[in-house]
Design a protein around this motif. Sequence first.
Motif, PDB file in Angstrom:
ATOM      1  N   VAL A 248       0.710  -1.370  -0.022  1.00 39.46           N
ATOM      2  CA  VAL A 248      -0.091  -0.005  -0.100  1.00 39.46           C
ATOM      3  C   VAL A 248       0.793   1.395  -0.012  1.00 39.46           C
ATOM      4  CG1 VAL A 248      -0.304   0.018   2.504  1.00 39.46           C
ATOM      5  CG2 VAL A 248      -1.947   1.268   1.113  1.00 39.46           C
ATOM      6  N   ALA A 249       0.467   2.293  -0.713  1.00 41.37           N
ATOM      7  CA  ALA A 249       1.272   3.491  -0.658  1.00 41.37           C
ATOM      8  C   ALA A 249       0.185   4.609  -0.839  1.00 41.37           C
ATOM      9  CB  ALA A 249       2.114   3.302  -2.193  1.00 41.37           C
ATOM     10  N   GLU A 250       0.728   5.780   0.044  1.00 42.51           N
ATOM     11  CA  GLU A 250      -0.032   6.930  -0.021  1.00 42.51           C
ATOM     12  C   GLU A 250       0.455   7.728  -1.277  1.00 42.51           C
ATOM     13  OE1 GLU A 250       0.954  11.209   1.728  1.00 42.51           O
ATOM     14  OE2 GLU A 250       1.893   9.559   2.525  1.00 42.51           O
ATOM     15  N   LEU A 251      -0.649   8.164  -2.154  1.00 45.03           N
ATOM     16  CA  LEU A 251      -0.184   8.781  -3.412  1.00 45.03           C
ATOM     17  C   LEU A 251      -1.175  10.152  -3.466  1.00 45.03           C
ATOM     18  CD1 LEU A 251      -0.017   5.742  -5.848  1.00 45.03           C
ATOM     19  CD2 LEU A 251       1.961   7.070  -4.725  1.00 45.03           C
ATOM     20  N   ALA A 252      -0.718  10.771  -4.249  1.00 43.18           N
ATOM     21  CA  ALA A 252      -1.573  12.232  -4.771  1.00 43.18           C
ATOM     22  C   ALA A 252      -2.543  11.782  -5.505  1.00 43.18           C
ATOM     23  CB  ALA A 252      -0.528  13.193  -5.439  1.00 43.18           C
ATOM     24  N   PRO A 253      -3.811  12.507  -5.469  1.00 42.08           N
ATOM     25  CA  PRO A 253      -5.124  11.979  -6.081  1.00 42.08           C
ATOM     26  C   PRO A 253      -4.848  11.774  -7.633  1.00 42.08           C
ATOM     27  CG  PRO A 253      -5.505  13.819  -4.594  1.00 42.08           C
ATOM     28  CD  PRO A 253      -3.991  13.819  -4.597  1.00 42.08           C
ATOM     29  N   LYS A 254      -4.061  12.626  -8.403  1.00 40.03           N
ATOM     30  CA  LYS A 254      -4.123  12.266  -9.753  1.00 40.03           C
ATOM     31  C   LYS A 254      -3.391  10.948 -10.016  1.00 40.03           C
ATOM     32  CE  LYS A 254      -4.891  16.625 -12.171  1.00 40.03           C
ATOM     33  NZ  LYS A 254      -4.122  17.410 -12.932  1.00 40.03           N
ATOM     34  N   LEU A 255      -2.233  10.673  -9.011  1.00 38.83           N
ATOM     35  CA  LEU A 255      -1.454   9.510  -9.388  1.00 38.83           C
ATOM     36  C   LEU A 255      -2.150   8.230  -8.761  1.00 38.83           C
ATOM     37  CD1 LEU A 255       1.903  10.985  -7.917  1.00 38.83           C
ATOM     38  CD2 LEU A 255       1.393  10.313 -10.310  1.00 38.83           C
ATOM     39  N   THR A 303     -13.371  25.035  -6.573  1.00 34.39           N
ATOM     40  CA  THR A 303     -14.080  24.118  -7.474  1.00 34.39           C
ATOM     41  C   THR A 303     -13.218  23.679  -8.411  1.00 34.39           C
ATOM     42  OG1 THR A 303     -16.338  25.037  -6.923  1.00 34.39           O
ATOM     43  CG2 THR A 303     -16.122  23.484  -8.879  1.00 34.39           C
ATOM     44  N   ALA A 304     -12.701  24.494  -9.361  1.00 30.29           N
ATOM     45  CA  ALA A 304     -11.647  24.229 -10.334  1.00 30.29           C
ATOM     46  C   ALA A 304     -10.414  23.398  -9.691  1.00 30.29           C
ATOM     47  CB  ALA A 304     -11.299  25.233 -11.291  1.00 30.29           C
ATOM     48  N   MET A 305     -10.013  23.599  -8.736  1.00 35.55           N
ATOM     49  CA  MET A 305      -8.931  22.746  -8.045  1.00 35.55           C
ATOM     50  C   MET A 305      -9.439  21.544  -7.583  1.00 35.55           C
ATOM     51  SD  MET A 305      -7.517  26.027  -5.438  1.00 35.55           S
ATOM     52  CE  MET A 305      -6.595  27.366  -6.182  1.00 35.55           C
ATOM     53  N   VAL A 306     -10.620  21.331  -7.081  1.00 36.92           N
ATOM     54  CA  VAL A 306     -11.203  20.178  -6.279  1.00 36.92           C
ATOM     55  C   VAL A 306     -11.292  19.099  -7.805  1.00 36.92           C
ATOM     56  CG1 VAL A 306     -12.952  18.878  -5.351  1.00 36.92           C
ATOM     57  CG2 VAL A 306     -12.112  20.940  -4.410  1.00 36.92           C
ATOM     58  N   THR A 307     -11.887  19.807  -8.702  1.00 34.21           N
ATOM     59  CA  THR A 307     -12.191  19.011  -9.980  1.00 34.21           C
ATOM     60  C   THR A 307     -10.938  18.512 -10.688  1.00 34.21           C
ATOM     61  OG1 THR A 307     -14.321  19.941  -9.919  1.00 34.21           O
ATOM     62  CG2 THR A 307     -13.470  18.800 -12.065  1.00 34.21           C
ATOM     63  N   GLY A 308     -10.147  19.653 -11.013  1.00 35.80           N
ATOM     64  CA  GLY A 308      -8.976  19.422 -11.888  1.00 35.80           C
ATOM     65  C   GLY A 308      -7.688  18.777 -11.315  1.00 35.80           C
ATOM     66  N   ILE A 309      -7.291  19.233 -10.072  1.00 30.71           N
ATOM     67  CA  ILE A 309      -6.194  19.077  -9.230  1.00 30.71           C
ATOM     68  C   ILE A 309      -6.393  17.838  -8.384  1.00 30.71           C
ATOM     69  CG2 ILE A 309      -4.734  19.851  -7.739  1.00 30.71           C
ATOM     70  CD1 ILE A 309      -4.900  22.534  -8.690  1.00 30.71           C
ATOM     71  N   LEU A 310      -7.423  17.888  -7.792  1.00 28.25           N
ATOM     72  CA  LEU A 310      -7.691  16.732  -6.754  1.00 28.25           C
ATOM     73  C   LEU A 310      -8.619  15.661  -7.458  1.00 28.25           C
ATOM     74  CD1 LEU A 310      -8.750  18.494  -3.595  1.00 28.25           C
ATOM     75  CD2 LEU A 310      -6.336  17.890  -4.449  1.00 28.25           C
ATOM     76  N   GLY A 311      -8.891  15.635  -8.698  1.00 34.21           N
ATOM     77  CA  GLY A 311      -9.790  14.471  -9.320  1.00 34.21           C
ATOM     78  C   GLY A 311     -11.099  14.404  -8.609  1.00 34.21           C
ATOM     79  N   GLY A 312     -11.654  15.283  -8.025  1.00 34.93           N
ATOM     80  CA  GLY A 312     -12.965  14.945  -7.180  1.00 34.93           C
ATOM     81  C   GLY A 312     -12.755  14.875  -5.822  1.00 34.93           C
ATOM     82  N   ALA A 313     -11.500  14.324  -5.247  1.00 36.52           N
ATOM     83  CA  ALA A 313     -11.143  13.850  -4.094  1.00 36.52           C
ATOM     84  C   ALA A 313     -10.813  15.073  -3.137  1.00 36.52           C
ATOM     85  CB  ALA A 313      -9.818  12.999  -4.063  1.00 36.52           C
ATOM     86  N   LEU A 491      -7.863  26.726   0.614  1.00 34.02           N
ATOM     87  CA  LEU A 491      -8.071  26.337  -0.764  1.00 34.02           C
ATOM     88  C   LEU A 491      -9.233  25.155  -0.582  1.00 34.02           C
ATOM     89  CD1 LEU A 491      -4.635  26.669  -2.111  1.00 34.02           C
ATOM     90  CD2 LEU A 491      -6.558  28.203  -2.307  1.00 34.02           C
ATOM     91  N   THR A 492      -8.633  23.998  -0.316  1.00 31.76           N
ATOM     92  CA  THR A 492      -9.402  22.799  -0.258  1.00 31.76           C
ATOM     93  C   THR A 492      -8.961  21.761   0.965  1.00 31.76           C
ATOM     94  OG1 THR A 492      -7.363  21.556  -1.297  1.00 31.76           O
ATOM     95  CG2 THR A 492      -9.146  22.469  -2.773  1.00 31.76           C
ATOM     96  N   TYR A 493     -10.214  20.897   1.102  1.00 32.11           N
ATOM     97  CA  TYR A 493      -9.858  19.913   2.023  1.00 32.11           C
ATOM     98  C   TYR A 493      -9.601  18.727   1.272  1.00 32.11           C
ATOM     99  CZ  TYR A 493     -11.428  22.091   6.354  1.00 32.11           C
ATOM    100  OH  TYR A 493     -11.298  22.949   7.406  1.00 32.11           O
ATOM    101  N   LEU A 494      -8.840  17.822   1.525  1.00 32.52           N
ATOM    102  CA  LEU A 494      -8.395  16.676   0.716  1.00 32.52           C
ATOM    103  C   LEU A 494      -9.198  15.257   1.156  1.00 32.52           C
ATOM    104  CD1 LEU A 494      -4.712  17.065   1.022  1.00 32.52           C
ATOM    105  CD2 LEU A 494      -6.101  18.310  -0.619  1.00 32.52           C
ATOM    106  N   LYS A 495      -9.171  14.473   0.168  1.00 37.36           N
ATOM    107  CA  LYS A 495      -9.472  13.124   0.456  1.00 37.36           C
ATOM    108  C   LYS A 495      -7.849  12.477   0.368  1.00 37.36           C
ATOM    109  CE  LYS A 495     -14.343  12.437  -0.724  1.00 37.36           C
ATOM    110  NZ  LYS A 495     -15.093  11.669  -1.504  1.00 37.36           N
ATOM    111  N   HIS A 496      -7.585  11.907   1.369  1.00 39.60           N
ATOM    112  CA  HIS A 496      -6.170  11.032   1.203  1.00 39.60           C
ATOM    113  C   HIS A 496      -6.317   9.857   0.464  1.00 39.60           C
ATOM    114  CE1 HIS A 496      -4.628  12.934   5.556  1.00 39.60           C
ATOM    115  NE2 HIS A 496      -4.788  13.683   4.312  1.00 39.60           N
TER     116      HIS A 496
END
Length: 532
Positions: A248-255, A303-313, A491-496
């Motif tokens: 298991v690995a912690e990864l950025a949302p897009k990865l 909203t653009a950050m959540v959608t585009g950078i976090l992939g909705g996460a 800016l954003t709250y994340l989903k890990h």
Amino acid sequence: MIRKRPTLRRLVAVAAAGGLLALPGCTSAATTDAPAAADTFVVATANEPEALNPVLNYGVDGASLIFDGLVARDAENRLVPALARDLPVVAPDGRTVTAVLRDGVLFHDGSTLTAQDVAFTYRAVLDPKVDSTLRSDLDMLESVEAPDASTVVFRLRYAYAPFLQRLALGVVPAKALTGQDINKAEFNRRPVGTGPYRVESWTPGDRLVLAANERYFAGRPTNSRLVVAFVADDNVRAQRMRAGEFDVAELAPKLAAGFDGNTGYRVERVPTADYRGVMLPMGNPVTADPAIRRALTLAVDRTAMVTGILGGAGEPAYGPVPPTSEFAEPSVAGRPTADPTAATALLDAAGWAPGPDGTRVKDGRPARLTLMYPASDSLRKELALAVTADAKKVGIQVTPEGLTWDAIDPRLNTDALLMGYGTPYDPDFVSYKLFGSRFAGQGYFNPGHYRSPVVDQALQAGRDQADPALRKAAYATFQKQLATDVPWLFLTYLKHTYVLKSSVQGAQPRVEPHEHDVANSLWWNIHTWTRK
């Protein structure tokens, strides 16, 4: 307080980012080791602790794998007894808390846990000679006593509603640290705890190897060994996950999204109270201007950050108290999308006029600022670039700069920084030190030197009051003032996001805080995991 680098921001050896980990079961271009034993798990995270001592801030919210507190949290983050036989009892006046220990709990070295060990742990945190950033978290603690081997009595200066949550702190053995300089003790690298795993070895910048505690009071772990790999670079961590090196690995949302649909893996998107935002320092004449700060919070498109950078996460963030908290103040929620018209009107009214190159100017000073971010963090880099683009549209020139933490440290009061914090627990946690005036300039606690008497009074009232309604009112005042002053551009709250091999069984996601490296990650209960 001695200025030290708090473990709210872990450091890693950057040189390890591209290294290959020689582990049982790792397969890469540099190794042909045999497959991992079925009872060994290998996990990968970006951040490495500076010390493995709870007194020095390791795993302070529990789930540290090596230590236990008097209490722990279950899959719903509810408090449950751990080293305490039952949940500690709070006296009617809220100022005395009594805990009774379980019988027969052993440290990894075979010695028996006693109330003296608990008392020693908390006294060490309170000792001004010890460089513990937790001391201010325990301002309310007047004394801790051990009237007998199994009873611990905490006496508080004032009733503090979330005190039981502070008892998740791991307990250390008194005999291992008595008479030593805790700041430099060998224990910090070779600790002895009561947790489900004991430390077998720690190679800085590379890995931490943990072995099962055969005498763990809650039952022997279902696996014999855990290897935590420290890989600072997000892309390298993803490549090595794909190569089969990690379970298991912690990864950025897009990865992490790149593993969706692959039958050999599954992706867990874990809800959190972990936010990202830009710290705006008061020592910089541009970011010290309230008009600049307020314009930026109008200019960014969350909203653009959540959608585009976090992939909705994730979701838009407007303050440090997550919307899932009972203490969240709904009136502080701003615009999820950018409002450049309102931002430009605000800047015009404040005297920031457009310059010949499009950058606004006031009194001969251009609206320019540097936005630092840790170079190895791909998510913060993308957020920094998004802020840069949105700010440019309203005439504020932002220059993003990826740096090492050592390069960032001396510039905290002059340059903006893409930061992350957050806790799903009580709102007193983190915010008291992050926004309180008394902590201004103490490392990564209030690094921008923000000062507000209203905020200070509200944060203190939130600590002092036991009545839930009065606490909620205090934190509402805090959040409203923060939204007015904008010391941070939230800016954003994340989903890990984590990627697991499909063979892994037993993972139980729970709402996570900002810190989620060795402790408090998806593998908080890895001692119960199995494979198909």
